[in-house]
Design a protein around this motif. Structure first.
Motif, PDB file in Angstrom:
ATOM      1  N   VAL A   1      12.691  94.088   3.813  1.00 29.04           N
ATOM      2  CA  VAL A   1      12.639  92.635   4.034  1.00 29.04           C
ATOM      3  C   VAL A   1      13.422  91.894   2.950  1.00 29.04           C
ATOM      4  CG1 VAL A   1      11.111  90.621   4.070  1.00 29.04           C
ATOM      5  CG2 VAL A   1      10.488  92.677   5.335  1.00 29.04           C
TER       6      VAL A   1
ATOM      7  N   GLU B   1      16.879  89.620   3.425  1.00 27.87           N
ATOM      8  CA  GLU B   1      16.864  88.195   3.100  1.00 27.87           C
ATOM      9  C   GLU B   1      17.810  87.844   1.945  1.00 27.87           C
ATOM     10  OE1 GLU B   1      14.850  85.635   4.513  1.00 27.87           O
ATOM     11  OE2 GLU B   1      14.474  87.124   6.073  1.00 27.87           O
TER      12      GLU B   1
ATOM     13  N   SER C   1       9.769  83.888  -1.404  1.00 24.83           N
ATOM     14  CA  SER C   1       9.860  83.483  -0.003  1.00 24.83           C
ATOM     15  C   SER C   1       9.942  84.708   0.912  1.00 24.83           C
ATOM     16  CB  SER C   1      11.077  82.585   0.194  1.00 24.83           C
ATOM     17  OG  SER C   1      11.217  82.227   1.535  1.00 24.83           O
ATOM     18  N   ALA C   2      10.727  85.700   0.515  1.00 29.69           N
ATOM     19  CA  ALA C   2      10.833  86.939   1.307  1.00 29.69           C
ATOM     20  C   ALA C   2       9.505  87.693   1.305  1.00 29.69           C
ATOM     21  CB  ALA C   2      11.957  87.817   0.751  1.00 29.69           C
TER      22      ALA C   2
ATOM     23  N   GLU D   1       6.594  86.435   1.155  1.00 29.26           N
ATOM     24  CA  GLU D   1       5.651  85.722   2.031  1.00 29.26           C
ATOM     25  C   GLU D   1       5.757  86.201   3.472  1.00 29.26           C
ATOM     26  OE1 GLU D   1       3.082  83.710   1.436  1.00 29.26           O
ATOM     27  OE2 GLU D   1       3.487  84.072  -0.672  1.00 29.26           O
ATOM     28  N   LYS D   2       6.906  86.737   3.854  1.00 29.25           N
ATOM     29  CA  LYS D   2       7.084  87.234   5.218  1.00 29.25           C
ATOM     30  C   LYS D   2       6.351  88.548   5.451  1.00 29.25           C
ATOM     31  CE  LYS D   2      11.268  84.743   5.957  1.00 29.25           C
ATOM     32  NZ  LYS D   2      12.607  84.705   6.422  1.00 29.25           N
ATOM     33  N   ILE D   3       6.220  89.375   4.415  1.00 24.47           N
ATOM     34  CA  ILE D   3       5.551  90.672   4.573  1.00 24.47           C
ATOM     35  C   ILE D   3       4.105  90.642   4.093  1.00 24.47           C
ATOM     36  CG2 ILE D   3       6.275  91.686   2.373  1.00 24.47           C
ATOM     37  CD1 ILE D   3       6.798  94.198   4.494  1.00 24.47           C
TER      38      ILE D   3
END
Length: 73
Positions: A59, A63, A7-8, A10-12
């Motif tokens: 990131v 998170e 999930s983390a 996916e942010k970067i």
């Protein structure tokens, strides 16, 4: 834990993909180390270590505080 890391990532991931690269989660060790594989333009890039530490690791640690660090394999 692996789901939280994905999930983390996916942010970067969109930032990496904009430059022709990507990141693959390889493993989350029992002692809190995330192992990733840089792909595409990120693999072998002279700036990949900065991307790993100042982008991906930053990131993930924000998170998921229980993670100790991120390593490239």
């Amino acid at each position: 834990m692996k789901e939280k890391v994905e999930s983390a990532l996916e942010k970067i991931r969109p930032v990496l993909q904009n430059d022709g690269g990507n990141v693959e989660l390889v493993e989350v060790t029992d002692d809190g180390i995330v192992k990733v594989r840089l792909q595409g333009a990120c693999h072998g890039c002279p700036m990949s270590q900065m991307t790993l530490k100042h982008g991906i690791e930053r990131v993930i640690l924000k998170e998921i505080p229980e993670i100790k660090g991120v390593e490239s394999v």
